[in-house]
Design a protein around this motif. Structure first.
Motif, PDB file in Angstrom:
ATOM      1  N   ASP A  52       0.825  -1.206   0.000  1.00 19.67           N
ATOM      2  CA  ASP A  52       0.000   0.000   0.000  1.00 19.67           C
ATOM      3  C   ASP A  52       0.858   1.255   0.000  1.00 19.67           C
ATOM      4  OD1 ASP A  52      -1.521   2.230   1.683  1.00 19.67           O
ATOM      5  OD2 ASP A  52      -3.003   0.969   0.675  1.00 19.67           O
ATOM      6  N   LYS A  53       0.497   2.215  -0.838  1.00 20.39           N
ATOM      7  CA  LYS A  53       1.301   3.431  -0.997  1.00 20.39           C
ATOM      8  C   LYS A  53       1.412   4.253   0.284  1.00 20.39           C
ATOM      9  CE  LYS A  53      -2.502   6.283  -2.596  1.00 20.39           C
ATOM     10  NZ  LYS A  53      -2.993   7.185  -3.600  1.00 20.39           N
ATOM     11  N   ASN A  54       0.503   4.065   1.214  1.00 21.86           N
ATOM     12  CA  ASN A  54       0.533   4.826   2.467  1.00 21.86           C
ATOM     13  C   ASN A  54       1.256   4.105   3.600  1.00 21.86           C
ATOM     14  OD1 ASN A  54      -1.004   7.048   1.455  1.00 21.86           O
ATOM     15  ND2 ASN A  54      -2.802   5.724   1.547  1.00 21.86           N
ATOM     16  N   TYR A  55       1.756   2.905   3.329  1.00 20.12           N
ATOM     17  CA  TYR A  55       2.432   2.122   4.366  1.00 20.12           C
ATOM     18  C   TYR A  55       3.931   2.421   4.346  1.00 20.12           C
ATOM     19  CZ  TYR A  55       3.876  -1.874   7.178  1.00 20.12           C
ATOM     20  OH  TYR A  55       4.420  -2.676   8.150  1.00 20.12           O
ATOM     21  N   HIS A  56       4.410   3.079   5.383  1.00 11.90           N
ATOM     22  CA  HIS A  56       5.831   3.427   5.524  1.00 11.90           C
ATOM     23  C   HIS A  56       6.249   3.194   6.984  1.00 11.90           C
ATOM     24  CE1 HIS A  56       5.962   5.290   1.565  1.00 11.90           C
ATOM     25  NE2 HIS A  56       4.790   5.799   1.847  1.00 11.90           N
ATOM     26  N   PRO A  57       6.534   1.938   7.340  1.00 10.82           N
ATOM     27  CA  PRO A  57       6.852   1.658   8.741  1.00 10.82           C
ATOM     28  C   PRO A  57       8.164   2.276   9.196  1.00 10.82           C
ATOM     29  CG  PRO A  57       7.286  -0.261   7.412  1.00 10.82           C
ATOM     30  CD  PRO A  57       6.614   0.754   6.517  1.00 10.82           C
ATOM     31  N   TYR A  58       9.023   2.575   8.269  1.00 10.53           N
ATOM     32  CA  TYR A  58      10.287   3.222   8.577  1.00 10.53           C
ATOM     33  C   TYR A  58      10.790   3.896   7.315  1.00 10.53           C
ATOM     34  CZ  TYR A  58      11.807  -1.211   6.613  1.00 10.53           C
ATOM     35  OH  TYR A  58      11.956  -2.315   5.814  1.00 10.53           O
ATOM     36  N   LYS A  59      11.581   4.855   7.487  1.00 16.82           N
ATOM     37  CA  LYS A  59      12.128   5.578   6.344  1.00 16.82           C
ATOM     38  C   LYS A  59      13.620   5.324   6.197  1.00 16.82           C
ATOM     39  CE  LYS A  59       8.593   8.108   4.963  1.00 16.82           C
ATOM     40  NZ  LYS A  59       8.129   8.282   3.633  1.00 16.82           N
ATOM     41  N   MET A  60      14.193   4.489   7.065  1.00 17.91           N
ATOM     42  CA  MET A  60      15.630   4.257   7.045  1.00 17.91           C
ATOM     43  C   MET A  60      16.011   3.194   6.023  1.00 17.91           C
ATOM     44  SD  MET A  60      17.411   4.531  10.800  1.00 17.91           S
ATOM     45  CE  MET A  60      17.630   2.820  10.886  1.00 17.91           C
ATOM     46  N   SER A  61      16.544   3.616   4.920  1.00 16.71           N
ATOM     47  CA  SER A  61      17.145   2.697   3.968  1.00 16.71           C
ATOM     48  C   SER A  61      18.214   3.458   3.192  1.00 16.71           C
ATOM     49  CB  SER A  61      16.107   2.088   3.024  1.00 16.71           C
ATOM     50  OG  SER A  61      15.543   3.069   2.209  1.00 16.71           O
ATOM     51  N   ILE A  62      19.168   2.712   2.688  1.00 19.07           N
ATOM     52  CA  ILE A  62      20.258   3.324   1.936  1.00 19.07           C
ATOM     53  C   ILE A  62      19.865   3.313   0.460  1.00 19.07           C
ATOM     54  CG2 ILE A  62      22.684   3.120   1.272  1.00 19.07           C
ATOM     55  CD1 ILE A  62      23.160   1.710   3.968  1.00 19.07           C
ATOM     56  N   PRO A  63      19.811   4.473  -0.177  1.00 21.57           N
ATOM     57  CA  PRO A  63      19.474   4.519  -1.602  1.00 21.57           C
ATOM     58  C   PRO A  63      20.516   3.783  -2.446  1.00 21.57           C
ATOM     59  CG  PRO A  63      19.344   6.710  -0.625  1.00 21.57           C
ATOM     60  CD  PRO A  63      19.983   5.805   0.388  1.00 21.57           C
ATOM     61  N   ARG A  64      20.094   3.369  -3.626  1.00 20.26           N
ATOM     62  CA  ARG A  64      20.938   2.576  -4.516  1.00 20.26           C
ATOM     63  C   ARG A  64      22.290   3.238  -4.783  1.00 20.26           C
ATOM     64  NH1 ARG A  64      18.333  -0.485  -8.949  1.00 20.26           N
ATOM     65  NH2 ARG A  64      19.795  -2.178  -9.028  1.00 20.26           N
ATOM     66  N   ALA A  65      22.328   4.510  -5.111  1.00 19.79           N
ATOM     67  CA  ALA A  65      23.591   5.187  -5.433  1.00 19.79           C
ATOM     68  C   ALA A  65      24.553   5.143  -4.248  1.00 19.79           C
ATOM     69  CB  ALA A  65      23.336   6.628  -5.865  1.00 19.79           C
ATOM     70  N   GLN A  66      24.040   5.370  -3.050  1.00 15.50           N
ATOM     71  CA  GLN A  66      24.896   5.330  -1.867  1.00 15.50           C
ATOM     72  C   GLN A  66      25.384   3.911  -1.599  1.00 15.50           C
ATOM     73  OE1 GLN A  66      22.605   7.133   1.250  1.00 15.50           O
ATOM     74  NE2 GLN A  66      22.829   9.188   0.409  1.00 15.50           N
ATOM     75  N   ALA A  67      24.517   2.922  -1.788  1.00 18.48           N
ATOM     76  CA  ALA A  67      24.913   1.529  -1.581  1.00 18.48           C
ATOM     77  C   ALA A  67      26.020   1.132  -2.552  1.00 18.48           C
ATOM     78  CB  ALA A  67      23.709   0.605  -1.739  1.00 18.48           C
ATOM     79  N   GLU A  68      25.899   1.575  -3.802  1.00 17.39           N
ATOM     80  CA  GLU A  68      26.921   1.247  -4.798  1.00 17.39           C
ATOM     81  C   GLU A  68      28.272   1.861  -4.435  1.00 17.39           C
ATOM     82  OE1 GLU A  68      25.082   2.564  -8.412  1.00 17.39           O
ATOM     83  OE2 GLU A  68      23.886   0.729  -8.607  1.00 17.39           O
ATOM     84  N   ILE A  69      28.258   3.086  -3.958  1.00 17.21           N
ATOM     85  CA  ILE A  69      29.510   3.743  -3.559  1.00 17.21           C
ATOM     86  C   ILE A  69      30.127   3.036  -2.355  1.00 17.21           C
ATOM     87  CG2 ILE A  69      30.475   5.854  -2.542  1.00 17.21           C
ATOM     88  CD1 ILE A  69      28.513   7.394  -4.418  1.00 17.21           C
ATOM     89  N   LEU A  70      29.306   2.710  -1.358  1.00 13.58           N
ATOM     90  CA  LEU A  70      29.827   2.004  -0.187  1.00 13.58           C
ATOM     91  C   LEU A  70      30.386   0.635  -0.570  1.00 13.58           C
ATOM     92  CD1 LEU A  70      27.110   2.927   2.455  1.00 13.58           C
ATOM     93  CD2 LEU A  70      29.504   3.653   2.456  1.00 13.58           C
ATOM     94  N   ALA A  71      29.736  -0.049  -1.493  1.00 11.21           N
ATOM     95  CA  ALA A  71      30.196  -1.379  -1.899  1.00 11.21           C
ATOM     96  C   ALA A  71      31.562  -1.321  -2.580  1.00 11.21           C
ATOM     97  CB  ALA A  71      29.172  -2.025  -2.826  1.00 11.21           C
ATOM     98  N   THR A  72      31.916  -0.197  -3.167  1.00 10.25           N
ATOM     99  CA  THR A  72      33.235  -0.083  -3.811  1.00 10.25           C
ATOM    100  C   THR A  72      34.377  -0.053  -2.799  1.00 10.25           C
ATOM    101  OG1 THR A  72      33.226   2.340  -3.885  1.00 10.25           O
ATOM    102  CG2 THR A  72      32.264   1.181  -5.787  1.00 10.25           C
ATOM    103  N   LEU A  73      34.060   0.135  -1.532  1.00  8.90           N
ATOM    104  CA  LEU A  73      35.102   0.192  -0.509  1.00  8.90           C
ATOM    105  C   LEU A  73      35.691  -1.176  -0.172  1.00  8.90           C
ATOM    106  CD1 LEU A  73      33.500   2.749   1.957  1.00  8.90           C
ATOM    107  CD2 LEU A  73      35.322   3.161   0.303  1.00  8.90           C
TER     108      LEU A  73
END
Length: 100
Positions: A52-73
């Motif tokens: 459901d578009k109104n269901y947001h139990p948390y807002k904490m997630s790492i966006p794809r671009a940030q995850a890709e940069i972190l994975a390069t480490l």
């Protein structure tokens, strides 16, 4: 649930491939999860598994671009630091599961 909450929609075959299970297993799991979460499915073209578009139990997630940069480490920092970063990626980024 984390992946579906973050992506908002997904196809059954993609989830089956991601978790190395059958599409039937995913269907059964979605049936069970839909009793506790606002999940629904749409059949046919443009269909899939949706939350459901109104269901947001948390807002904490790492966006794809940030995850890709972190994975390069990986390989650039000491093993203990990488283990911490990898744990964060596994916990907070559904995109890391696709490449990890």
């Amino acid at each position: 649930m984390h992946i579906l909450i973050t992506r908002r929609e997904e196809r059954r075959d993609n989830l089956a491939n991601l978790f190395s299970v059958s599409k039937t297993t995913i269907r059964n799991d979605i049936d069970c999860l839909s009793m506790a979460y606002p999940i629904y499915t749409i059949r046919g073209n443009g269909g899939g598994i949706f939350i459901d578009k109104n269901y947001h139990p948390y807002k904490m997630s790492i966006p794809r671009a940030q995850a890709e940069i972190l994975a390069t480490l990986e390989g650039m920092i000491d093993e203990n630091a990488w283990m911490i970063i990898e744990g964060l990626l596994k916990e907070y980024s559904p995109y890391y599961l696709l490449s990890g």
